[in-house]
Design an enzyme around this catalytic site. Sequence first.
Site, PDB file in Angstrom:
ATOM      1  N   HIS A 469     -74.826  18.448  18.631  1.00 52.21           N
ATOM      2  CA  HIS A 469     -75.479  18.844  19.884  1.00 52.21           C
ATOM      3  C   HIS A 469     -76.968  19.121  19.639  1.00 52.21           C
ATOM      4  CE1 HIS A 469     -75.572  20.974  23.876  1.00 52.21           C
ATOM      5  NE2 HIS A 469     -76.599  21.579  23.282  1.00 52.21           N
ATOM      6  N   GLU A 470     -77.245  19.984  18.671  1.00 52.34           N
ATOM      7  CA  GLU A 470     -78.653  20.325  18.402  1.00 52.34           C
ATOM      8  C   GLU A 470     -79.418  19.116  17.862  1.00 52.34           C
ATOM      9  OE1 GLU A 470     -79.659  22.872  19.748  1.00 52.34           O
ATOM     10  OE2 GLU A 470     -77.737  23.858  20.025  1.00 52.34           O
ATOM     11  N   HIS A 473     -80.688  17.104  20.738  1.00 46.17           N
ATOM     12  CA  HIS A 473     -81.969  17.647  21.232  1.00 46.17           C
ATOM     13  C   HIS A 473     -83.110  17.203  20.304  1.00 46.17           C
ATOM     14  CE1 HIS A 473     -80.727  20.219  24.492  1.00 46.17           C
ATOM     15  NE2 HIS A 473     -79.987  21.025  23.734  1.00 46.17           N
ATOM     16  N   HIS A 476     -84.264  13.745  20.886  1.00 42.14           N
ATOM     17  CA  HIS A 476     -85.070  13.704  22.116  1.00 42.14           C
ATOM     18  C   HIS A 476     -86.534  14.050  21.774  1.00 42.14           C
ATOM     19  CE1 HIS A 476     -84.975  14.886  26.691  1.00 42.14           C
ATOM     20  NE2 HIS A 476     -85.672  13.793  26.466  1.00 42.14           N
TER      21      HIS A 476
END
Length: 679
Positions: A469-470, A473, A476
Site C-alpha cells: 500500500h505505502e 503511494h 505515485h
Amino acid sequence: MIKKYLNTPFNTKYNTAPFSKIKNTDYIPTFKEAINLAKKDIDDIVNNSEKPSFQNTIEALDFSGEQLDRVSSIFFNLNSAETNEEIQKIAQEVSPMLSEFSNDVALNTELFERVKSVYNSKDELNLTTEQNTLLDKKYKSFSRNGANLPEEKKSDLREIDKKLSQLKLKFGENVLAETNKFEMLITNEEDLSGLPEGTKEAAKQLATSKEKTGWLFTLDYPSYIPFLTYADNRELRKKITLAAGSKAFKNDDLDNQNNVLQIVKLRHKRANLLGYKTHAHFVLEERMAETPETVLEFSNELLKKAKPAAENEFKNLENFAKELDGIDRLEKWDGSYYSEKLKQKLFSLDDEKLKPYFKLENVIAGAFTIANKLFDLKFEEIDTIDKYHEDVLTYKVTNSKGDFISVFYADFFPRAGKRNGAWMTSYKPQYIKNGENSRPHVSIVCNFTKPTKTKPSLLTFNEVTTLFHEFGHALHGMLANTIYPSLSGTNVHWDFVELPSQIMENWCYEKEALELFATHYETNEVIPMDLVEKIKESATFHEGMQTLRQLSFGLLDMSWHGNETIESIKNVKAFETEVFKNTSLYPETKETCMSTAFSHIFQGGYSSGYYSYKWAEVLDADAFEYFKQEGIFNKKVANKFKDYVLSQGGTENPMTLYKRFRGQKPQPEALLRRAGLLK
C-alpha cells in the site's frame, strides 16, 4: 554554520537532505531565514512593474519559497518518524510562524489582485491543461482562504489558523506520549499461552533492552496486534485493549478531549467565516465527491449492503466463541482472538503459517520486481547518501534506459521517536524548471516486527499488504512527471490519492505475483499453492465487519466536520457513542474513546476525508478488474496506468484521468464483487 546546510542547495549526491549535519538548534534560525527568503519571492512578484502574466505571477508563485518547503518537509517528516522532546518544542514554536506566513500570502491583497487579473483573462491566454489547472488552483487558494474577506475577518482567520496549527501538534504529541507510556510486563510464562514463538522472543528482547525481567508488551502495533490476536489470557487481552482504546482519554495532562472540541469548533468557525456551512462543505468542494451529501449517500449505500453481512458474521463469531470457550458476551478484546481461531478452522490458515514466507527483505524485493515488470523501474540499494536513523534503507531508482527517477527511503521498524502506523511522504517534490526535470525524494515509514536474535523480520500478511500500500503511494511520487511542484505526485484530490496505494495491494493475492517473492526464509521453498488459494479464499473473510468498521470511522469524521450544530457539543464520548450507534457490533466500553486518538482526522490531513479509503476502494477494485481481464502484468494496461494516473499528479480532474485510463467511469459493483457482498 547552519546556513551552509539548510538554506542553500545541499552539496550532496542527488541533492539529498544532509541529516547527520543538521542539529536541532539549526531549525529555528533556518526557518526564520527561509521565511524571509520566501517573503522576498512574494515581494518580487507583487512589485513586478510588468503587467501580471501567467509566467510572472502564477508560475512564479508556484516556484516561490522553495527553501522553506524543503526545510519544512525535512523537519516535519522527522517530527513524525524520529522525534524527541526538543523537536516537539521546536514544532510548537515553528508552526504558528508558518501558519502566519501562509496567511500573509493568502491574505496579501496586492498579490491576489495580480492572480485575479490573470484568472479573469484566462480565456485569452491559450494555456495548456496543466497551466489552466494551476491557475484555477492558485486562484482558489486565495478565494477559499479569505482573500475576499474584509480586514477584520482576515485577522480572525489568522488567529484561528494559528490556534489550529498548535492544537493539531499537541493532539499528536499526546497520542505519541500515551503510546510510549504504556508497558505491560509479564513475568509468569503461563500468561503467554497461545502466543507465537516469534512474538514471545520479541517481547523478551524488548524487556531485556529496558533492563527488565520477563516479557514486555507495548501499544506499538507489532507488539499489540499479535497479543490481541493470539493470547489466551482474556483478562490481559482486556487490559491491553482498554489501554489502546483509552489513549488520551484519561482526564489527565495527556487528555485530548478538549483538543478535539477546540479543533472541530475552530474548523467550523473558519468554514463559516469563509462562507461555507461546515468544514466538510469547505473541504469537499475540492474533492471528487464535491459535497457532504454525496459522501453520506455513498457511505450509507455501502452500509446498507455491508450491515446485514456484518451482523451475520458477528452472530457466527459469537456462536463460535460460545461453543469453543463458553463466552456469553463477545467483547472488543475478543474479536481478533476468535476471528483468528475461526479463520484457522475455516481455512486452516493462520498468520504464523504464512509469516515464514514473508521475510521483509524478500517482500521488499518482490515489490521492486513487480514495479519493474509493470513500470520498468529498477531499485539499487546505495549507502552513499545520508539517513536520519541507522534503520533507514536508501535506494537509487532508475528506469530501463538508466535515467535517474528518484531517491527512495524506507524505514520499517518501530521506535520511541516514531508515531504508530504507516505512511508515505516526500523530502523533495518533482518538477521541471529551466528545462531540467528535477527528480523527487520519496519515503515510506512503517512499524513492522523487528528481527530477533534467531529470526529475521517476518511479516504478517496484513503487514505485507501495508508495505505494498505505502509502496503504491511511493510509486505515485516517484513516477511524477509534471512541470509544477504543487501539481506533482500525490498532490491530487484527497479521495483519489488512495487509488495508487490500494491498487498495489491486489498483487499480494495473486499467484503470479506471490511466486516472485513469497519464499520460505529457511528453505527457499516457494509458498505452496494451497496456501495461496487459502489467502484468496480468506480475502473476503469478515469483509462485512471490516467494511462496517471503515464506514464507521468515515461517518464519525463526517459527524465531527459536517455538523452545523457542532458548537453545542460538550461531551466527546457521548457524541461519538451516538454516532457509532448504527455501526457498532460490540458492547460499549466506558473507558475507551476513538476520537481522542483519531490522528488521521485531528492531526493528519484526513478531516472530512476518511471516507476516501472506501471511495478509492471502488476505484481500485474497478481498475484491478481491468488488469485481471488483460493479465496482471499486462504492459499495455500498466503503461496506461502510469501515463494517465501515476505520472499526471493533479494536472487534471481525477475522473477525467481515470476515464482516460479505464475507458469508463468506475463501477461500485466491482468492489462489492471483490468483497463478496454482491449476491
